[in-house]
Every structure is written in structure tokens, then in C-alpha cells.
Motif scaffolding. Structure first.
Motif, PDB file in Angstrom:
ATOM      1  N   THR A   1       0.856  -1.181   0.000  1.00 35.91           N
ATOM      2  CA  THR A   1       0.000   0.000   0.000  1.00 35.91           C
ATOM      3  C   THR A   1       0.894   1.234   0.000  1.00 35.91           C
ATOM      4  OG1 THR A   1      -0.144   0.356   2.396  1.00 35.91           O
ATOM      5  CG2 THR A   1      -1.618  -1.300   1.435  1.00 35.91           C
ATOM      6  N   ARG A   2       0.286   2.380  -0.165  1.00 34.15           N
ATOM      7  CA  ARG A   2       1.073   3.618  -0.237  1.00 34.15           C
ATOM      8  C   ARG A   2       1.756   3.940   1.082  1.00 34.15           C
ATOM      9  NH1 ARG A   2      -3.585   8.376  -0.418  1.00 34.15           N
ATOM     10  NH2 ARG A   2      -4.160   8.260   1.783  1.00 34.15           N
ATOM     11  N   ASP A   3       1.245   3.391   2.189  1.00 36.99           N
ATOM     12  CA  ASP A   3       1.843   3.670   3.491  1.00 36.99           C
ATOM     13  C   ASP A   3       2.986   2.730   3.832  1.00 36.99           C
ATOM     14  OD1 ASP A   3       0.083   5.780   4.086  1.00 36.99           O
ATOM     15  OD2 ASP A   3      -1.450   4.384   4.775  1.00 36.99           O
ATOM     16  N   ASP A   4       3.156   1.659   3.059  1.00 37.82           N
ATOM     17  CA  ASP A   4       4.218   0.697   3.333  1.00 37.82           C
ATOM     18  C   ASP A   4       5.568   1.236   2.866  1.00 37.82           C
ATOM     19  OD1 ASP A   4       2.237  -1.012   4.248  1.00 37.82           O
ATOM     20  OD2 ASP A   4       2.078  -2.095   2.352  1.00 37.82           O
ATOM     21  N   ARG A   5       6.622   0.735   3.485  1.00 40.09           N
ATOM     22  CA  ARG A   5       7.983   1.060   3.082  1.00 40.09           C
ATOM     23  C   ARG A   5       8.754  -0.245   2.918  1.00 40.09           C
ATOM     24  NH1 ARG A   5       5.475   5.048   2.785  1.00 40.09           N
ATOM     25  NH2 ARG A   5       5.995   7.167   3.423  1.00 40.09           N
ATOM     26  N   VAL A   6       9.686  -0.271   1.951  1.00 42.16           N
ATOM     27  CA  VAL A   6      10.401  -1.506   1.636  1.00 42.16           C
ATOM     28  C   VAL A   6      11.900  -1.239   1.560  1.00 42.16           C
ATOM     29  CG1 VAL A   6      10.595  -3.476   0.090  1.00 42.16           C
ATOM     30  CG2 VAL A   6       8.421  -2.254   0.253  1.00 42.16           C
ATOM     31  N   SER A   7      12.654  -2.070   2.245  1.00 38.77           N
ATOM     32  CA  SER A   7      14.106  -2.089   2.110  1.00 38.77           C
ATOM     33  C   SER A   7      14.464  -3.247   1.192  1.00 38.77           C
ATOM     34  CB  SER A   7      14.764  -2.273   3.488  1.00 38.77           C
ATOM     35  OG  SER A   7      16.161  -2.428   3.355  1.00 38.77           O
ATOM     36  N   VAL A   8      14.987  -2.923   0.011  1.00 40.94           N
ATOM     37  CA  VAL A   8      15.279  -3.923  -1.023  1.00 40.94           C
ATOM     38  C   VAL A   8      16.702  -4.429  -0.843  1.00 40.94           C
ATOM     39  CG1 VAL A   8      15.460  -4.323  -3.506  1.00 40.94           C
ATOM     40  CG2 VAL A   8      13.671  -2.818  -2.606  1.00 40.94           C
TER      41      VAL A   8
ATOM     42  N   THR B   1       9.814   0.116 -10.791  1.00 41.11           N
ATOM     43  CA  THR B   1       9.482   1.543 -10.814  1.00 41.11           C
ATOM     44  C   THR B   1       9.329   2.051 -12.245  1.00 41.11           C
ATOM     45  OG1 THR B   1      11.850   2.108 -10.646  1.00 41.11           O
ATOM     46  CG2 THR B   1      10.594   2.019  -8.592  1.00 41.11           C
ATOM     47  N   TYR B   2      10.037   1.430 -13.186  1.00 38.94           N
ATOM     48  CA  TYR B   2       9.872   1.791 -14.595  1.00 38.94           C
ATOM     49  C   TYR B   2       8.491   1.376 -15.099  1.00 38.94           C
ATOM     50  CZ  TYR B   2      10.439   1.536 -19.672  1.00 38.94           C
ATOM     51  OH  TYR B   2      10.258   1.663 -21.029  1.00 38.94           O
ATOM     52  N   LEU B   3       8.081   0.162 -14.796  1.00 46.29           N
ATOM     53  CA  LEU B   3       6.760  -0.295 -15.219  1.00 46.29           C
ATOM     54  C   LEU B   3       5.654   0.552 -14.594  1.00 46.29           C
ATOM     55  CD1 LEU B   3       7.072  -4.198 -15.168  1.00 46.29           C
ATOM     56  CD2 LEU B   3       7.040  -2.682 -17.156  1.00 46.29           C
ATOM     57  N   LEU B   4       5.867   0.987 -13.352  1.00 47.88           N
ATOM     58  CA  LEU B   4       4.863   1.804 -12.663  1.00 47.88           C
ATOM     59  C   LEU B   4       4.837   3.240 -13.166  1.00 47.88           C
ATOM     60  CD1 LEU B   4       5.379   0.556  -8.999  1.00 47.88           C
ATOM     61  CD2 LEU B   4       3.437   0.044 -10.486  1.00 47.88           C
ATOM     62  N   GLY B   5       5.763   3.619 -14.037  1.00 48.07           N
ATOM     63  CA  GLY B   5       5.779   4.966 -14.594  1.00 48.07           C
ATOM     64  C   GLY B   5       6.533   5.979 -13.766  1.00 48.07           C
ATOM     65  N   GLU B   6       7.252   5.541 -12.725  1.00 47.99           N
ATOM     66  CA  GLU B   6       8.001   6.472 -11.870  1.00 47.99           C
ATOM     67  C   GLU B   6       9.386   6.774 -12.430  1.00 47.99           C
ATOM     68  OE1 GLU B   6       8.079   5.184  -7.797  1.00 47.99           O
ATOM     69  OE2 GLU B   6       6.122   4.239  -7.968  1.00 47.99           O
TER      70      GLU B   6
ATOM     71  N   ARG C   1      -2.590   2.731  -6.612  1.00 47.06           N
ATOM     72  CA  ARG C   1      -2.662   2.322  -5.217  1.00 47.06           C
ATOM     73  C   ARG C   1      -1.429   2.777  -4.428  1.00 47.06           C
ATOM     74  NH1 ARG C   1      -2.370  -2.666  -6.063  1.00 47.06           N
ATOM     75  NH2 ARG C   1      -0.307  -3.167  -5.238  1.00 47.06           N
ATOM     76  N   LEU C   2      -0.284   2.817  -5.093  1.00 49.96           N
ATOM     77  CA  LEU C   2       0.975   3.104  -4.407  1.00 49.96           C
ATOM     78  C   LEU C   2       1.344   4.586  -4.413  1.00 49.96           C
ATOM     79  CD1 LEU C   2       3.042   0.080  -5.748  1.00 49.96           C
ATOM     80  CD2 LEU C   2       2.046   0.341  -3.474  1.00 49.96           C
ATOM     81  N   THR C   3       0.531   5.439  -5.036  1.00 50.17           N
ATOM     82  CA  THR C   3       0.828   6.870  -5.058  1.00 50.17           C
ATOM     83  C   THR C   3       0.710   7.437  -3.648  1.00 50.17           C
ATOM     84  OG1 THR C   3       0.021   7.095  -7.319  1.00 50.17           O
ATOM     85  CG2 THR C   3       0.167   9.102  -5.998  1.00 50.17           C
ATOM     86  N   ARG C   4       1.783   8.070  -3.189  1.00 51.63           N
ATOM     87  CA  ARG C   4       1.829   8.554  -1.808  1.00 51.63           C
ATOM     88  C   ARG C   4       1.460  10.029  -1.721  1.00 51.63           C
ATOM     89  NH1 ARG C   4       7.644   5.745  -0.290  1.00 51.63           N
ATOM     90  NH2 ARG C   4       6.852   3.599  -0.090  1.00 51.63           N
ATOM     91  N   PRO C   5       0.798  10.397  -0.633  1.00 50.33           N
ATOM     92  CA  PRO C   5       0.525  11.820  -0.423  1.00 50.33           C
ATOM     93  C   PRO C   5       1.792  12.542   0.009  1.00 50.33           C
ATOM     94  CG  PRO C   5      -0.205  10.559   1.473  1.00 50.33           C
ATOM     95  CD  PRO C   5       0.257   9.553   0.448  1.00 50.33           C
ATOM     96  N   GLY C   6       1.853  13.826  -0.242  1.00 50.99           N
ATOM     97  CA  GLY C   6       2.983  14.613   0.228  1.00 50.99           C
ATOM     98  C   GLY C   6       2.773  15.067   1.659  1.00 50.99           C
TER      99      GLY C   6
END
Length: 793
Positions: free
Chosen positions: A85-92, A104-109, A400-405
């Protein structure tokens, strides 16, 4: 951070533990598998282009980890396109950076132009970075163990902001961890921290591919790993086999197949991945009991070659329905670890090869892989068509993953001077506690953002008064059973509103937490001023993870105290030597070793002013328990002169005592100023005039010296050299510090003068302060002798 029985919780209600948002609508696993194939293709192509296509002017291997990416691509696809979700954070995990870039490329970021820049100057970083990648990672990774544990401290930081300042949302904190990374001891220090078992938002996914850099790990001991997490209070979800294998286990001979796979050594299993179908039929039954081997032969005889080959590779970490089932079973009331069995290089020609860690597939293999992936190697950067089923699934995930500022919080007015008169005999360590108490009275808005962290040394580092005033932070309220004990001096009042955190004796955990507390300004717009306190001899132990935290954008203050051989009775085991050079050698770090309480106040306030903002800096303060007569600081009483002294203190040093006709310059720092001043008095009595310079920061003075060659920086930094070491007063120099002498040696190059460097270059030993100083040649007698020799030359 101390745990406590939940049955004893009382008082003000604690903030609710984060809850995970409802899972999005189910995505067809076959659709997810198509997305996974594209993610694997893109990540492989990113590395291939950097090594095989882009011109290589230096001839050095660019690198990248195609096999490591392949082992986790299924996991990351399932996570990003169904569960996050947009509130989650991930350490890759570090070596999976290209997979993250592909997603992130597929998601358009991420723009297509970046896909050809992996490990190129100004391009995609070798490992995910919060500060250097065009799309900032949630957590910087790359230094083993630090990225894995960062989400634990990120969860604590979020909860702290939520309870002390304002609500900033919730969400899980994921760590994607390679199994070899579990060898890092700092990971287990974090896992077993008593407070961590209460953090239900923590989810680790272990990519268990059983391979390290050089070989197949002989005994990965997955059962032992599961038991260690379980003993720490974590939910453990093993994901061993995919649907195909699980179905085969239900057939006649299936139990024998399951037992055979689970009991064989890791290298033997890895070798099966490289076998032809006929070799599999010969090797898989093994040499166990004939009944089991016979049943197993019967089972595999009924399988065609393709099914048999797929079955031996059908591990849970690559089976998307199995992964989704594990994600659905995450218990948000405690930390969770998903141990996903995978194959290094899954889907690539290098699959399962024992030396595939850094191997690159050839151009021919890449072209074959393109055919398998349905891609054109000449135009590798294809997204899904927007009107395709895959394109719609990707677009839904992106939305779904777009985060608010987060709007930055109003900045409190930061004081430069608290106006306290520092009298009598006091140590710089004692001054630390007093400054924090004064700050809480004179600038409560600033003090409210201060959070202190220590490894069970609060009372011995003079934080007792501060802890009594602000309380200790905990995720929930806890009783203080000694509140009515009149002989208890340090009152440990735990609540979600406390401002002090205490960990066990684990310096890596402490600086990891400092880094995340120091990043809240960039995550949620709420700056904190984290101050960590530890014994100075252990600063070097914590330096690498703390430095990595700075690289990742965490801004904090680390106080090392007590320090040096001046901690005489403690002996060599607790006497730090090399820490003074830290401020010179660590990029972007302010470092101070103040001698007097007034210097402590000014440098600490200056360090706080650099926290929680774009372009901010971390600071290191090296303090001492040695009492010094504060009158010897000769702090000016005139307001303008006082502020001039303050500016010099934070810029690196000041002329404390000026001789009428100087023959030598004595330069001291920190706890050595009494000896330096005594030596100056004795020299003046002999008619040898001695200027006395008190250095507060070798790092600041070194920056000033470097700026002399950079006209654009000279006005900002070099002025301090003109005031403290003017050419007109250039004389032979003696430098003295309670640390290695090289830390101040560069000062002699400012005016190219004769120089004697006094300091500590051998392990210390126990004794009284005069004895230990005499042993190392930093006592007043040694200073006088060195000054006379320098003046004669």
C-alpha cells in the motif's frame, strides 16, 4: 527501549499499533506471472546493457547481479502488484536494485533514459539509494545488515513521531533480505531487541537461495533460522514448495519425494538443477532405503521430462499463488518473517550454478532469453500496452501506491546561546546534561523535538536529569515500580510521550535508530533532533553503520563520552585514541571536542541547528569526564565579544591566550587544555612568550584550510584561519590532544612553521591522570620541553 508485560499497561492510552490496509482486489496469478517475466527481462537487460552494450572506457568490469535479481523477482512482483500500500515502506536487498528499477519503470516512476545508466556516473546506483537514485528508495541498502534492520528503526521512528508530534499514517515496514545477509551479527542484535517483538508492522522476507558469493552454502540450517526468529517472538512463515510439488507430494511416492528433497545437502540439490531429465531420473532417487527409492522411481517414471524439470525447480519463492497465501497470513500484531525458498538465477541460463553470483549471461544467452521472454533484444525497454490486462494491473498498482505529500512542519526558533554562566569545576560530559535541561526550559519547542538514545549508559553519561524530566519512550505506557522508592535517583517513567530511548549494549542498533530518527523530516515533514550517547571507545564500532545512515540522509548527533586516556583508571581497554580524526575523515560530518562547558553549549546548539533540513549535517561530540576550572575559558563578558567567541568556537577554534611577544604557539584541544595553559604560564615565566589556541574542531579547521584553494568557499570558511592563526603571529607550534597526534598535525601547514605533535599513539594503561599523561608525553613538562625545543629551532 525496554519491553514490559502488557498486563501491566495503564495510564494514558497508547497510540494504536499500525494496521495494514485491506488487500486490493485479487490479481490473476497467470497475469502476475506475465508481469514477473517482464520484470525479470528488464532487470536482466539493465545489467546486460551496462556490461555488454554501453562502451566501457576503463576496461573494468561494471558488475551487477543478474542471478541475485532473478532469485527474488517473483517475490517482488507479487509484493508490489498485489500487497503493498502507499503507506508501506520496503528495504530492497542490495543486489536486487535492478529489479526495483524495473518495477518503478513499469509503474511509470522511472523514465526510460535511466535504464541504460546502471553504475554510470550520475546514473542508477549500484544499490538502492534514498539520496542518489533518480527515484529515491525507501531505504538505502548496500552495507550488509544495515538495510535489513533499517525498517525496524524506521517503524520506531514513525511511532515516535506519531505519539510525540502528530499522526503521520501507518503501514508495514518490509525488509527483503538475502539469506547470506543473516550471517551479519547486527541483524540478530536487532531481531532480539525486547521492544521489536511488539512491532507488528515489521515484515521480513528472506530470499533463501542457499548460495553465497563463492559457493553453495553447505548447511544453511533453515530450521535453526526459523527457531531463532520464533524464539525472538516473531511469526515464522516458511514458504518451501510451490503448488506443483505440493500436488506431487500427495501421489504415491510423494512422501518419499518430500523427504528426499528436505534431507539432501544443499550442494546436492543445487547440482540437480543443472541436470538433464535423464540425469534427474538417475540421481533423484538417491541411495536411501530401497522402499523409498523404489516409490520415488515409480513417481518420477510417470512424469514427462518437462514436468520433472519444472518440479525440481518448483520452490515456494517462485510460486506466486503460494507467495500470495503467505502474504495473506501475515499477523500484524507481531513481527513476521517469511522464509521463501528460491533458486539463484531462476529463469536464467545461469540458474543454480554455484558460481553465478556475479556472473553475466553471454550475448548469445541473452538473445535466447529474449526469445523465451517474447522480447526484442534491440528494443528491450518495453512497457505493457495500457489497454492490455497486464497494463491495467500495473496502472491499478501505480494508483494504489501513489503517496501523499507531507508539508514541512514549522521550524522552531533555534537558540545560539542559552546565557548560562558556567562556573566552578566541571567536565564537558557534565555540561551535556545541563545544556539539555537548560534547553528544555528556555526553548521548549526545540526541546520537544530532541530525542536521546543510549545503550544502557544514561546515568553514567550525565543524562539522568534529562531522563527524569522527559521520561523514557515506549510503545505503550508502563508502571514505574520504583516511583515511591526514595533512594532511587534515576526515575524510569515509560510512556509513548517519553523522549529518551534506551537499547541494550548494541551500538549498531543505536546508530541505526539514530539514522531513522534523523530522517523523519524527509519522510513525514516532521524533523527530530536525535542525540545518541555512547562510550567514546565504542564509536569506531558504530562508525560504519552510522556513516551509512548519513549516506542515506539520516541527520543526527553522536556523543562519545568519556574519552581518551584521561579516563585514566579505566585503563587501555576503555581509552580511545583514534576518534579525534573522525571529524576530518567522515564526509559531511561536523565534529567537536570542546574543552569548556560554554563550548559544549555552543557546539551542541550549533549541531542541532544543522538537523532535520535539506542540506543538513550530522555531528559528533567527543566529551570527557575530567573536571576543568571554567574560569580558565575566559569567556568575554561584552555581548559582541561573546558572540565573536561563539562564532570562533563553532568554526573550529579560538585564540585563548595571547602573549605580548610570542615565541611559540601552543595548540590544545579538549581535556588537555589545563596542561596547555599550565605550560604556557611556565614558559611566560621563563620569558618565552606562548600564544594558546584552543581547538574545538579539527574538521572545521581542515575544511577552512582546504577552502583556501577554492575561491568560492574561502569567504565561508577561511576567515577562521586568519583570526586564529594569523600570519603575523606565525611561530613554531606544539599541538597537544588526548588522542592520536596526527589529528592536529596539519595545522602546522597553515603558515609552514616548525612543529612538534604530542598525543597518544600507544595503548593506554591504568593510573592517575598525571601518571598516564606523563607516560604518553602529554603532561605539562613534556609540553614545555617540546616548546623550548621548537622555539630554539
Amino acid at each position: 527501549m525496554h519491553s514490559h508485560p502488557s498486563s501491566q499497561t495503564h495510564g494514558a492510552a497508547a497510540p494504536a499499533a499500525p494496521t495494514h490496509a485491506a488487500a486490493p482486489a485479487a490479481v490473476d496469478p497467470a497475469l502476475l506471472e506475465e508481469i514477473h517475466r517482464r520484470v525479470l527481462w528488464l532487470s536482466t537487460s539493465i545489467i546486460h546493457h551496462a556490461n555488454r552494450v554501453r562502451p566501457n572506457l576503463s576496461g573494468l568490469k561494471v558488475g551487477g547481479h543478474q542471478a541475485s535479481c532473478a532469485s527474488i523477482a517473483s517475490i517482488m512482483t507479487a509484493l508490489w502488484f498485489t500487497t503493498l500500500t502507499r503507506d508501506d515502506r520496503v528495504s530492497v536487498k542490495p543486489h536486487a536494485g535492478p529489479v526495483w528499477h524495473a518495477i518503478t519503470y513499469l509503474l511509470g516512476e522511472l523514465d526510460e533514459e535511466h535504464l541504460t545508466t546502471l553504475r554510470q556516473y550520475g546514473g542508477l546506483q549500484s544499490y538502492p539509494s534514498r539520496t542518489k537514485d533518480p527515484v529515491p528508495a525507501d531505504y538505502s541498502t548496500g552495507s550488509v545488515g544495515i538495510g535489513a534492520t533499517a525498517p525496524i528503526w524506521g517503524a520506531v521512528a514513525r511511532r515516535y513521531v506519531d505519539s510525540v508530534l502528530r499522526p503521520v499514517g501507518s503501514g508495514r515496514q518490509y525488509s527483503l533480505v538475502g539469506d547470506a545477509e543473516l550471517d551479519e551479527g547486527a541483524i540478530w542484535e536487532a531481531v532480539i531487541d525486547p521492544e521489536v517483538k511488539h512491532l507488528g508492522e515489521i515484515v521480513w522476507i528472506v530470499d533463501l537461495n542457499r548460495q553465497s558469493l563463492d559457493r553453495v552454502v553447505p548447511d544453511i540450517a533453515a530450521g535453526r533460522i526459523e527457531a531463532m526468529f520464533d524464539a525472538a517472538g516473531w511469526q515464522v512463515l516458511p514458504v518451501k514448495f510451490g503448488a506443483l510439488l505440493e500436488e506431487l507430494f500427495t501421489r504415491p511416492g510423494g512422501p518419499a519425494l518430500r523427504s528426499r528433497i528436505l534431507s539432501m545437502p544443499n550442494p546436492e540439490y543445487q547440482r540437480l538443477l543443472r541436470c538433464t531429465p535423464q540425469e534427474l531420473r538417475d540421481r533423484l532417487p538417491g541411495d536411501g532405503p530401497e522402499d523409498d527409492a523404489g516409490a520415488l522411481r515409480g513417481l518420477i517414471a510417470a512424469l514427462d521430462d518437462d514436468t520433472l524439470t519444472a518440479a525440481i525447480r518448483n520452490l515456494g519463492g517462485h510460486d506466486i499463488p503460494t507467495l500470495l497465501d503467505a502474504f495473506a497470513r501475515i499477523d500484524d500484531t507481531r513481527p513476521t518473517v517469511i522464509i521463501a525458498y528460491t533458486i539463484k538465477g531462476y529463469g536464467l541460463p545461469s540458474s543454480g550454478h554455484p558460481q553465478n553470483h556475479s556472473a553475466l549471461i553471454s550475448q548469445e544467452e541473452y538473445e535466447e532469453f529474449a526469445v523465451q521472454s517474447g522480447q526484442d533484444p534491440a528494443t528491450p525497454w518495453t512497457r505493457f500496452a495500457p489497454d492490455s490486462a497486464e497494463g491495467r494491473a500495473v496502472a491499478a498498482a501505480a494508483q494504489r501506491l501513489t503517496r501523499p505529500g507531507f508539508s514541512p512542519a514549522p521550524e522552531p526558533e533555534l537558540l545560539q546561546d542559552l546565557g548560562r554562566p558556567h562556573r566552578g569545576t566541571s567536565s564537558s560530559q557534565a555540561a551535556l546534561g545541563r545544556v539539555l535541561m537548560d534547553l528544555s526550559r528556555q526553548s521548549p519547542d526545540t526541546a520537544r523535538r530532541v530525542v536521546t538514545v543510549s545503550p544502557d549508559v544514561s546515568s553514567t553519561t550525565n543524562l539522568g536529569g534529562w531522563v527524569n524530566k522527559v521520561g523514557a519512550w515506549s510503545a505503550s505506557q508502563a508502571p514505574n515500580w520504583f516511583a515511591d522508592d526514595k533512594e532511587t535517583i534515576l526515575h524510569w517513567n515509560e510512556s509513548p510521550q517519553g523522549q529518551h530511548m534506551e537499547l541494550g549494549i548494541a551500538e549498531t542498533n543505536l546508530v541505526g535508530l539514530l539514522g531513522e530518527l534523523g530522517a523523519t523530516w524527509s519522510r513525514w515533514g516532521e524533523p527530530l533532533y536525535p542525540i545518541g550517547v555512547m562510550y567514546d571507545p565504542f564509536v569506531n564500532r558504530a562508525l560504519e553503520p552510522w556513516t551509512f545512515g548519513m549516506y542515506a540522509g539520516g541527520q543526527s548527533i553522536l556523543v562519545g563520552t568519556p574519552s581518551g586516556v584521561t579516563l585514566a583508571p579505566e585503563g587501555g581497554a576503555h581509552q580511545s585514541i583514534t576518534t579525534p580524526s573522525t571529524g576530518i575523515e567522515v564526509p559531511g560530518l561536523l565534529a567537536y571536542e570542546p574543552a569548556f562547558a560554554q563550548d559544549v553549549e555552543w557546539t551542541l546548539l550549533h549541531a542541532i541547528s544543522h538537523l532535520g533540513r535539506p542540506g543538513g549535517m550530522s555531528s559528533y561530540l567527543r566529551l570527557s569526564t575530567r573536571g576543568i576550572d571554567q574560569d580558565r575559558a575566559a569567556v568575554p563578558t561584552d555581548p559582541a565579544a561573546r558572540m565573536r567567541r561563539r562564532d570562533q568556537v563553532v568554526a573550529g577554534g579560538y585564540l585563548l591566550q595571547a602573549a605580548e611577544d610570542p615565541a611559540v604557539t601552543l595548540v590544545g584541544m579538549g581535556a588537555m587544555m589545563p596542561e596547555v595553559l599550565d605550560a604556557a604560564d611556565r614558559l611566560n615565566e621563563q620569558g618565552v612568550g606562548a600564544d594558546v589556541v584552543c581547538v574545538t574542531s579539527p574538521g572545521q579547521l581542515f575544511r577552512a584550510l582546504q577552502s583556501v584553494r577554492r575561491p568560492e568557499q574561502r569567504a565561508q570558511h577561511a576567515w577562521i584561519l586568519d583570526q586564529v592563526f594569523p600570519t603575523s603571529r606565525a611561530r613554531p607550534m606544539v599541538t597537544v590532544l588526548d588522542g592520536h597526534p596526527h589529528s592536529l598535525s596539519f595545522l602546522a601547514t597553515i603558515n609552514r612553521v616548525e612543529h612538534v605533535a604530542l598525543g597518544v599513539s600507544a595503548f593506554g594503561q591504568s593510573g592517575d591522570v598525571p601518571d598516564v599523561h606523563r607516560h604518553h608525553g602529554i603532561d605539562a613538562d613534556s609540553i614545555v620541553r617540546s616548546a623550548l625545543d621548537a622555539a630554539r629551532r
